[in-house]
Design a protein around this motif. Sequence first.
Motif, mmCIF file in Angstrom:
data_model
loop_
_atom_site.group_PDB
_atom_site.id
_atom_site.type_symbol
_atom_site.label_atom_id
_atom_site.label_comp_id
_atom_site.label_asym_id
_atom_site.label_seq_id
_atom_site.Cartn_x
_atom_site.Cartn_y
_atom_site.Cartn_z
ATOM 1 N N ILE A 135 0.859 -1.188 0.000
ATOM 2 C CA ILE A 135 0.000 0.000 0.000
ATOM 3 C C ILE A 135 0.890 1.232 0.000
ATOM 4 C CG2 ILE A 135 -1.961 -1.043 1.221
ATOM 5 C CD1 ILE A 135 -0.692 0.712 3.683
ATOM 6 N N SER A 136 0.283 2.385 -0.262
ATOM 7 C CA SER A 136 1.015 3.631 -0.065
ATOM 8 C C SER A 136 0.050 4.656 0.512
ATOM 9 C CB SER A 136 1.641 4.125 -1.368
ATOM 10 O OG SER A 136 0.651 4.595 -2.242
ATOM 11 N N TYR A 137 0.632 5.681 1.101
ATOM 12 C CA TYR A 137 -0.140 6.765 1.701
ATOM 13 C C TYR A 137 0.283 8.078 1.063
ATOM 14 C CZ TYR A 137 -1.188 3.683 5.713
ATOM 15 O OH TYR A 137 -1.618 2.673 6.532
ATOM 16 N N GLN A 138 -0.676 8.987 0.852
ATOM 17 C CA GLN A 138 -0.313 10.353 0.475
ATOM 18 C C GLN A 138 0.209 11.075 1.703
ATOM 19 O OE1 GLN A 138 -3.715 11.957 -1.676
ATOM 20 N NE2 GLN A 138 -2.302 12.873 -3.113
ATOM 21 N N LEU A 139 -0.511 10.912 2.818
ATOM 22 C CA LEU A 139 -0.079 11.461 4.101
ATOM 23 C C LEU A 139 0.100 10.299 5.055
ATOM 24 C CD1 LEU A 139 -2.652 14.378 4.400
ATOM 25 C CD2 LEU A 139 -0.200 14.624 3.980
ATOM 26 N N GLU A 140 1.264 10.201 5.677
ATOM 27 C CA GLU A 140 1.501 9.111 6.616
ATOM 28 C C GLU A 140 0.542 9.230 7.804
ATOM 29 O OE1 GLU A 140 3.580 6.360 6.688
ATOM 30 O OE2 GLU A 140 3.924 6.848 4.597
ATOM 31 N N PRO A 141 -0.163 8.151 8.139
ATOM 32 C CA PRO A 141 -1.098 8.200 9.276
ATOM 33 C C PRO A 141 -0.363 8.124 10.605
ATOM 34 C CG PRO A 141 -1.065 6.010 8.338
ATOM 35 C CD PRO A 141 -0.165 6.865 7.473
ATOM 36 N N MET A 142 -1.069 8.448 11.650
ATOM 37 C CA MET A 142 -0.505 8.423 12.996
ATOM 38 C C MET A 142 -0.495 7.000 13.535
ATOM 39 S SD MET A 142 -0.003 11.639 13.990
ATOM 40 C CE MET A 142 -0.748 13.187 14.409
ATOM 41 N N LEU A 143 0.491 6.241 13.131
ATOM 42 C CA LEU A 143 0.641 4.872 13.624
ATOM 43 C C LEU A 143 1.982 4.768 14.322
ATOM 44 C CD1 LEU A 143 -0.542 2.850 10.501
ATOM 45 C CD2 LEU A 143 -1.638 2.810 12.722
ATOM 46 N N THR A 144 2.003 4.075 15.454
ATOM 47 C CA THR A 144 3.277 3.874 16.134
ATOM 48 C C THR A 144 4.109 2.873 15.330
ATOM 49 O OG1 THR A 144 2.496 1.994 17.439
ATOM 50 C CG2 THR A 144 2.140 4.206 18.372
ATOM 51 N N GLU A 145 5.396 2.835 15.594
ATOM 52 C CA GLU A 145 6.260 1.866 14.911
ATOM 53 C C GLU A 145 5.785 0.450 15.191
ATOM 54 O OE1 GLU A 145 10.503 2.199 15.295
ATOM 55 O OE2 GLU A 145 10.397 4.388 15.123
ATOM 56 N N ASN A 146 5.328 0.214 16.418
ATOM 57 C CA ASN A 146 4.807 -1.097 16.801
ATOM 58 C C ASN A 146 3.593 -1.479 15.960
ATOM 59 O OD1 ASN A 146 5.882 -2.929 18.533
ATOM 60 N ND2 ASN A 146 4.538 -2.432 20.251
ATOM 61 N N GLU A 147 2.642 -0.546 15.824
ATOM 62 C CA GLU A 147 1.438 -0.805 15.032
ATOM 63 C C GLU A 147 1.803 -1.076 13.580
ATOM 64 O OE1 GLU A 147 -1.901 1.859 17.425
ATOM 65 O OE2 GLU A 147 -0.538 2.847 16.030
ATOM 66 N N GLN A 148 2.737 -0.293 13.043
ATOM 67 C CA GLN A 148 3.165 -0.517 11.663
ATOM 68 C C GLN A 148 3.827 -1.875 11.512
ATOM 69 O OE1 GLN A 148 5.161 2.819 9.725
ATOM 70 N NE2 GLN A 148 4.212 4.193 11.211
ATOM 71 N N ALA A 149 4.658 -2.252 12.482
ATOM 72 C CA ALA A 149 5.341 -3.550 12.434
ATOM 73 C C ALA A 149 4.336 -4.695 12.489
ATOM 74 C CB ALA A 149 6.341 -3.654 13.590
ATOM 75 N N GLU A 150 3.210 -4.476 13.185
ATOM 76 C CA GLU A 150 2.166 -5.506 13.280
ATOM 77 C C GLU A 150 1.254 -5.514 12.059
ATOM 78 O OE1 GLU A 150 0.177 -4.707 16.967
ATOM 79 O OE2 GLU A 150 1.864 -5.405 18.179
ATOM 80 N N GLY A 151 1.470 -4.580 11.127
ATOM 81 C CA GLY A 151 0.714 -4.579 9.881
ATOM 82 C C GLY A 151 -0.537 -3.723 9.879
ATOM 83 N N TRP A 152 -0.749 -2.910 10.932
ATOM 84 C CA TRP A 152 -1.961 -2.088 10.992
ATOM 85 C C TRP A 152 -1.908 -0.991 9.939
ATOM 86 C CZ3 TRP A 152 -6.035 -3.813 13.410
ATOM 87 C CH2 TRP A 152 -5.849 -4.718 14.470
ATOM 88 N N ILE A 153 -3.040 -0.760 9.267
ATOM 89 C CA ILE A 153 -3.137 0.311 8.269
ATOM 90 C C ILE A 153 -4.440 1.080 8.475
ATOM 91 C CG2 ILE A 153 -1.778 -0.960 6.566
ATOM 92 C CD1 ILE A 153 -4.473 -1.399 5.008
ATOM 93 N N PHE A 154 -4.438 2.320 8.029
ATOM 94 C CA PHE A 154 -5.660 3.120 7.965
ATOM 95 C C PHE A 154 -6.190 2.983 6.545
ATOM 96 C CE2 PHE A 154 -4.026 5.332 11.718
ATOM 97 C CZ PHE A 154 -5.188 5.594 12.422
ATOM 98 N N THR A 155 -7.291 2.288 6.360
ATOM 99 C CA THR A 155 -7.800 2.053 5.007
ATOM 100 C C THR A 155 -8.316 3.332 4.353
ATOM 101 O OG1 THR A 155 -9.974 1.413 5.867
ATOM 102 C CG2 THR A 155 -8.383 -0.362 5.442
ATOM 103 N N CYS A 156 -8.679 4.339 5.162
ATOM 104 C CA CYS A 156 -9.168 5.593 4.576
ATOM 105 C C CYS A 156 -8.036 6.388 3.947
ATOM 106 C CB CYS A 156 -9.901 6.442 5.619
ATOM 107 S SG CYS A 156 -8.835 7.113 6.910
ATOM 108 N N GLN A 157 -6.805 6.093 4.314
ATOM 109 C CA GLN A 157 -5.646 6.817 3.803
ATOM 110 C C GLN A 157 -4.808 5.975 2.843
ATOM 111 O OE1 GLN A 157 -4.898 10.226 4.925
ATOM 112 N NE2 GLN A 157 -7.039 9.834 5.376
ATOM 113 N N ALA A 158 -4.989 4.647 2.876
ATOM 114 C CA ALA A 158 -4.147 3.736 2.098
ATOM 115 C C ALA A 158 -4.701 3.515 0.697
ATOM 116 C CB ALA A 158 -4.054 2.387 2.811
ATOM 117 N N THR A 159 -3.806 3.499 -0.289
ATOM 118 C CA THR A 159 -4.182 3.077 -1.635
ATOM 119 C C THR A 159 -3.439 1.784 -1.952
ATOM 120 O OG1 THR A 159 -2.472 4.498 -2.583
ATOM 121 C CG2 THR A 159 -4.705 5.393 -2.510
ATOM 122 N N ALA A 160 -4.091 0.919 -2.710
ATOM 123 C CA ALA A 160 -3.513 -0.386 -3.046
ATOM 124 C C ALA A 160 -2.483 -0.232 -4.150
ATOM 125 C CB ALA A 160 -4.621 -1.336 -3.487
ATOM 126 N N LYS A 161 -1.311 -0.804 -3.936
ATOM 127 C CA LYS A 161 -0.267 -0.826 -4.957
ATOM 128 C C LYS A 161 -0.077 -2.237 -5.501
ATOM 129 C CE LYS A 161 0.580 3.464 -4.861
ATOM 130 N NZ LYS A 161 -0.071 4.212 -5.932
#
Length: 91
Positions: A55-81
Motif C-alpha cells: 500500500i502507499s499513503y499520500q499522508l503518513e497516518p498516525m501509527l506507532t512503529e509497533n502498530e506498523q510492524a504488526e501490519g496495521w493500516i488506515f484504510t481511509c488513507q491507504a491506496t492499493a499498490k
Amino acid sequence: MNKHQVRLLPADITFTATEHESVLAAALNAGIAFPNRCQVGACAMCMCRKLSGEISYQLEPMLTENEQAEGWIFTCQATAKSDLVLSLDTD
C-alpha cells in the motif's frame, strides 16, 4: 489504470481497488459495510491489519512503529499498490 484485488478476512469478501482511491472508498463503493467514521485518519475506526500486499499513503497516518510492524493500516488513507489481503478481525 491499475486495479487490484482486495480480500477481506475473516469474511472472505473480495473487491477491486484502483490506485486512485483509498481502500476504504473502494470497499464502500463495492457495497461492503466497512467500519468508518471520519475518513481522514483521525478516528481509527477503519484500521485493519494488512496480511499481504503493498500500500502507499499520500499522508503518513498516525501509527506507532509497533502498530506498523504488526501490519496495521488506515484504510481511509491507504491506496492499493498490489493485490491485498486484509484482516478485519479485531482480536
